[in-house]
Design a protein around this motif. Structure first.
Motif, short mmCIF file in Angstrom:
data_model
loop_
_atom_site.label_atom_id
_atom_site.label_comp_id
_atom_site.label_asym_id
_atom_site.label_seq_id
_atom_site.Cartn_x
_atom_site.Cartn_y
_atom_site.Cartn_z
N UNK A 136 0.83 -1.19 0.00
CA UNK A 136 0.00 0.00 0.00
C UNK A 136 0.88 1.26 0.00
N UNK A 137 0.35 2.31 -0.58
CA UNK A 137 1.11 3.58 -0.61
C UNK A 137 1.32 4.12 0.80
N UNK A 138 0.50 3.69 1.75
CA UNK A 138 0.64 4.18 3.12
C UNK A 138 0.93 3.04 4.11
N UNK A 139 1.66 2.04 3.69
CA UNK A 139 1.98 0.91 4.56
C UNK A 139 2.94 1.32 5.68
N UNK A 140 3.84 2.23 5.39
CA UNK A 140 4.83 2.69 6.36
C UNK A 140 4.55 4.16 6.67
N UNK A 141 4.16 4.46 7.91
CA UNK A 141 3.82 5.82 8.28
C UNK A 141 4.51 6.17 9.60
N UNK A 142 5.20 7.30 9.61
CA UNK A 142 5.83 7.82 10.82
C UNK A 142 6.76 6.82 11.51
N UNK A 143 7.71 6.34 10.74
CA UNK A 143 8.79 5.50 11.25
C UNK A 143 10.07 6.28 10.93
N UNK A 144 10.40 7.30 11.71
CA UNK A 144 11.46 8.24 11.36
C UNK A 144 12.85 7.63 11.23
N UNK A 145 13.12 6.50 11.87
CA UNK A 145 14.44 5.87 11.79
C UNK A 145 14.52 4.78 10.72
N UNK A 146 13.41 4.50 10.03
CA UNK A 146 13.40 3.45 9.01
C UNK A 146 14.35 3.83 7.88
N UNK A 147 15.36 2.97 7.65
CA UNK A 147 16.34 3.21 6.59
C UNK A 147 16.17 2.23 5.44
N UNK A 148 15.90 0.97 5.77
CA UNK A 148 15.95 -0.07 4.75
C UNK A 148 14.73 -0.97 4.76
N UNK A 149 14.13 -1.13 3.58
CA UNK A 149 13.16 -2.19 3.35
C UNK A 149 13.89 -3.14 2.41
#
Length: 173
Positions: free
Chosen positions: A133-146
């Motif tokens: 989804x276009x909004x699967x990841x929301x407000x995860x400020x430290x997320x670097x890698x999928x």
């Protein structure tokens, strides 16, 4: 005597029908690699085949920490279930999750599946994920890698906005 036998036969049929009661919609917790997620039954086991479940609402998945691994299969009341999906907002609002591992059984990452996870840095996807989804990841400020496999089609993540995840990138391993 015939009446008693008929009555016993009717009771056996009734008890067998009760035993076959559908588990669809039932929610249960299952501990895997140190974290307990909650699952909702989406199909019943039949003829030796496992049923299916979805990882369900984050409201119940509290106190997760470190790496959260979503298993291929879970057990409940002696029955096996394949984990085939995530519900909207499946894992969210937890301050202690740093990594999420998604199995190859899960085909779709829905809206808000991973949201408001301030310590999340990495998401590891098996090759099974087909849509995100276009909004699967929301407000995860430290997320670097999928992280996805080298054979994975990165286009499955096209349009994913990573809202509030300024450093997030999809990479192949």
């Amino acid at each position: 005597m015939k009446k008693i036998l008929l009555l016993l036969a009717a009771m056996l049929v009734a008890s067998a029908a009760l035993a076959q009661k559908s588990m669809i919609g039932i929610t249960f917790g299952y501990q895997y690699k140190g974290n307990e997620l909650y699952y909702k039954v989406t199909s019943d086991p039949s003829s030796g085949n496992p049923g299916t479940v979805a990882v369900t609402s984050c409201v119940q998945s509290a106190n997760l920490k470190g790496t959260v691994s979503i298993p291929d299969e879970v057990k409940h009341k002696g029955k096996k279930y394949k984990v085939t999906s995530l519900e909207k907002n499946a894992i969210c609002r937890d301050h202690n999750i740093t990594k999420i591992e998604i199995t190859g059984q899960i085909k779709n990452i829905p809206s808000g599946a991973f949201s408001y996870l301030p310590e999340l840095t990495t998401v590891y996807c098996e090759h099974g994920v087909e849509t995100c989804s276009t909004t699967a990841f929301v407000n995860c400020p430290k997320l670097k890698t999928v992280s996805v496999s080298s054979s994975f089609d990165k286009s499955h993540f096209e349009g994913t906005k990573f809202e509030g995840c300024p450093k997030a990138k999809v990479t192949r391993r």
